[in-house]
Design a protein around this motif. Structure first.
Motif, mmCIF file in Angstrom:
data_model
loop_
_atom_site.group_PDB
_atom_site.id
_atom_site.type_symbol
_atom_site.label_atom_id
_atom_site.label_comp_id
_atom_site.label_asym_id
_atom_site.label_seq_id
_atom_site.Cartn_x
_atom_site.Cartn_y
_atom_site.Cartn_z
ATOM 1 N N PHE A 122 0.826 -1.203 0.000
ATOM 2 C CA PHE A 122 0.000 0.000 0.000
ATOM 3 C C PHE A 122 0.865 1.260 0.000
ATOM 4 O O PHE A 122 0.427 2.314 -0.428
ATOM 5 C CB PHE A 122 -0.934 0.040 1.218
ATOM 6 N N LYS A 123 2.081 1.134 0.485
ATOM 7 C CA LYS A 123 2.983 2.286 0.536
ATOM 8 C C LYS A 123 3.949 2.292 -0.646
ATOM 9 O O LYS A 123 4.800 3.156 -0.745
ATOM 10 C CB LYS A 123 3.759 2.271 1.847
ATOM 11 N N GLY A 124 3.805 1.312 -1.537
ATOM 12 C CA GLY A 124 4.676 1.213 -2.701
ATOM 13 C C GLY A 124 4.331 2.241 -3.763
ATOM 14 O O GLY A 124 3.439 3.077 -3.596
ATOM 15 N N GLU A 125 5.043 2.148 -4.888
ATOM 16 C CA GLU A 125 4.869 3.125 -5.960
ATOM 17 C C GLU A 125 3.506 3.051 -6.624
ATOM 18 O O GLU A 125 2.917 4.070 -6.943
ATOM 19 C CB GLU A 125 5.960 2.925 -7.017
ATOM 20 N N ASN A 126 3.001 1.855 -6.874
ATOM 21 C CA ASN A 126 1.729 1.727 -7.576
ATOM 22 C C ASN A 126 0.899 0.598 -6.973
ATOM 23 O O ASN A 126 0.841 -0.497 -7.525
ATOM 24 C CB ASN A 126 1.961 1.500 -9.070
ATOM 25 N N PRO A 127 0.229 0.867 -5.853
ATOM 26 C CA PRO A 127 -0.538 -0.195 -5.202
ATOM 27 C C PRO A 127 -1.713 -0.706 -6.036
ATOM 28 O O PRO A 127 -2.091 -1.857 -5.925
ATOM 29 C CB PRO A 127 -1.012 0.436 -3.892
ATOM 30 N N VAL A 128 -2.270 0.138 -6.911
ATOM 31 C CA VAL A 128 -3.391 -0.303 -7.735
ATOM 32 C C VAL A 128 -2.945 -1.393 -8.697
ATOM 33 O O VAL A 128 -3.610 -2.417 -8.842
ATOM 34 C CB VAL A 128 -4.030 0.883 -8.500
ATOM 35 N N SER A 129 -1.800 -1.206 -9.341
ATOM 36 C CA SER A 129 -1.318 -2.242 -10.270
ATOM 37 C C SER A 129 -0.941 -3.513 -9.514
ATOM 38 O O SER A 129 -1.111 -4.618 -10.027
ATOM 39 C CB SER A 129 -0.155 -1.738 -11.127
ATOM 40 N N CYS A 130 -0.460 -3.376 -8.296
ATOM 41 C CA CYS A 130 -0.163 -4.546 -7.466
ATOM 42 C C CYS A 130 -1.452 -5.314 -7.181
ATOM 43 O O CYS A 130 -1.498 -6.542 -7.316
ATOM 44 C CB CYS A 130 0.508 -4.111 -6.168
ATOM 45 N N ALA A 131 -2.518 -4.597 -6.818
ATOM 46 C CA ALA A 131 -3.811 -5.239 -6.545
ATOM 47 C C ALA A 131 -4.346 -5.917 -7.804
ATOM 48 O O ALA A 131 -4.847 -7.048 -7.750
ATOM 49 C CB ALA A 131 -4.802 -4.208 -6.017
ATOM 50 N N GLU A 132 -4.222 -5.251 -8.946
ATOM 51 C CA GLU A 132 -4.692 -5.831 -10.209
ATOM 52 C C GLU A 132 -3.916 -7.096 -10.557
ATOM 53 O O GLU A 132 -4.500 -8.082 -10.994
ATOM 54 C CB GLU A 132 -4.566 -4.813 -11.341
ATOM 55 N N LYS A 133 -2.615 -7.055 -10.361
ATOM 56 C CA LYS A 133 -1.776 -8.221 -10.654
ATOM 57 C C LYS A 133 -2.166 -9.404 -9.765
ATOM 58 O O LYS A 133 -2.335 -10.529 -10.242
ATOM 59 C CB LYS A 133 -0.306 -7.872 -10.433
ATOM 60 N N LEU A 134 -2.339 -9.151 -8.478
ATOM 61 C CA LEU A 134 -2.720 -10.220 -7.559
ATOM 62 C C LEU A 134 -4.118 -10.754 -7.874
ATOM 63 O O LEU A 134 -4.346 -11.967 -7.811
ATOM 64 C CB LEU A 134 -2.639 -9.727 -6.111
ATOM 65 N N ALA A 135 -5.035 -9.874 -8.229
ATOM 66 C CA ALA A 135 -6.390 -10.309 -8.579
ATOM 67 C C ALA A 135 -6.357 -11.197 -9.816
ATOM 68 O O ALA A 135 -7.022 -12.236 -9.868
ATOM 69 C CB ALA A 135 -7.298 -9.105 -8.805
ATOM 70 N N LYS A 136 -5.566 -10.803 -10.806
ATOM 71 C CA LYS A 136 -5.471 -11.600 -12.038
ATOM 72 C C LYS A 136 -4.863 -12.969 -11.761
ATOM 73 O O LYS A 136 -5.271 -13.969 -12.346
ATOM 74 C CB LYS A 136 -4.644 -10.844 -13.083
ATOM 75 N N GLU A 137 -3.896 -13.034 -10.856
ATOM 76 C CA GLU A 137 -3.240 -14.302 -10.514
ATOM 77 C C GLU A 137 -4.134 -15.226 -9.694
ATOM 78 O O GLU A 137 -4.094 -16.432 -9.850
ATOM 79 C CB GLU A 137 -1.966 -14.039 -9.703
ATOM 80 N N LYS A 138 -4.941 -14.640 -8.798
ATOM 81 C CA LYS A 138 -5.627 -15.460 -7.797
ATOM 82 C C LYS A 138 -7.122 -15.641 -8.030
ATOM 83 O O LYS A 138 -7.707 -16.578 -7.501
ATOM 84 C CB LYS A 138 -5.392 -14.860 -6.406
ATOM 85 N N LEU A 139 -7.754 -14.745 -8.777
ATOM 86 C CA LEU A 139 -9.183 -14.845 -9.037
ATOM 87 C C LEU A 139 -9.408 -15.484 -10.402
ATOM 88 O O LEU A 139 -8.494 -15.562 -11.218
ATOM 89 C CB LEU A 139 -9.844 -13.470 -8.975
#
Length: 140
Positions: A23-40
């Motif tokens: 959440f404190k990283g450079e682009n938390p939205v892209s991190c969330a999108e990447k994890l969603a694509k991997e896990k959902l």
């Protein structure tokens, strides 16, 4: 994959992002999108991206609401599992019209019972009840 399974995975994604500092990283939205694509899977990817993106983009607002609605604990002292559950529920209540508020709160309580403690379930219920009332009163 059921909606309940997708909700559990989204809660785990929020937990992982908080625990890893994403959440404190450079682009938390892209991190969330990447994890969603991997896990959902299936149509849950789009819904997950929408909810997780809204939570990530509005994290300060959501955390401020949780802080206002919690009588004793603030987000920086809450167990990360409980916080992930409440962030997810708050995101669904604020930014998703496809699930009624009472259902979202009930699902959050179930997650707390499964992944945290019985006391956590009561705590989550109290905070989310206050949060839902505040949202209704202030038309947020």
């Amino acid at each position: 994959m059921t909606r309940n399974e997708a909700r559990t995975i989204m809660m785990q994604i929020l937990f992982e992002m908080d625990a890893s500092g994403a959440f404190k990283g450079e682009n938390p939205v892209s991190c969330a999108e990447k994890l969603a694509k991997e896990k959902l899977a299936g149509n849950h990817i789009e819904r997950g991206n929408n909810i997780l993106g809204n939570i990530t983009n509005n994290l300060e607002k959501i955390d401020a609401l949780i802080n206002e609605c919690s009588l004793k604990w603030k987000t920086n002292r809450m167990p990360k599992v409980d916080l992930a559950i409440m962030r997810l529920a708050a995101g669904e209540i604020l930014y998703s019209d496809d699930v009624p508020e009472p259902v979202t709160i009930n699902e959050a309580i179930k997650l707390a019972k499964e992944f945290s403690t019985e006391k956590s379930a009561r705590f989550v219920h109290g905070v989310l009840g206050n949060l839902a009332e505040k949202i209704r009163e202030n038309d947020l």
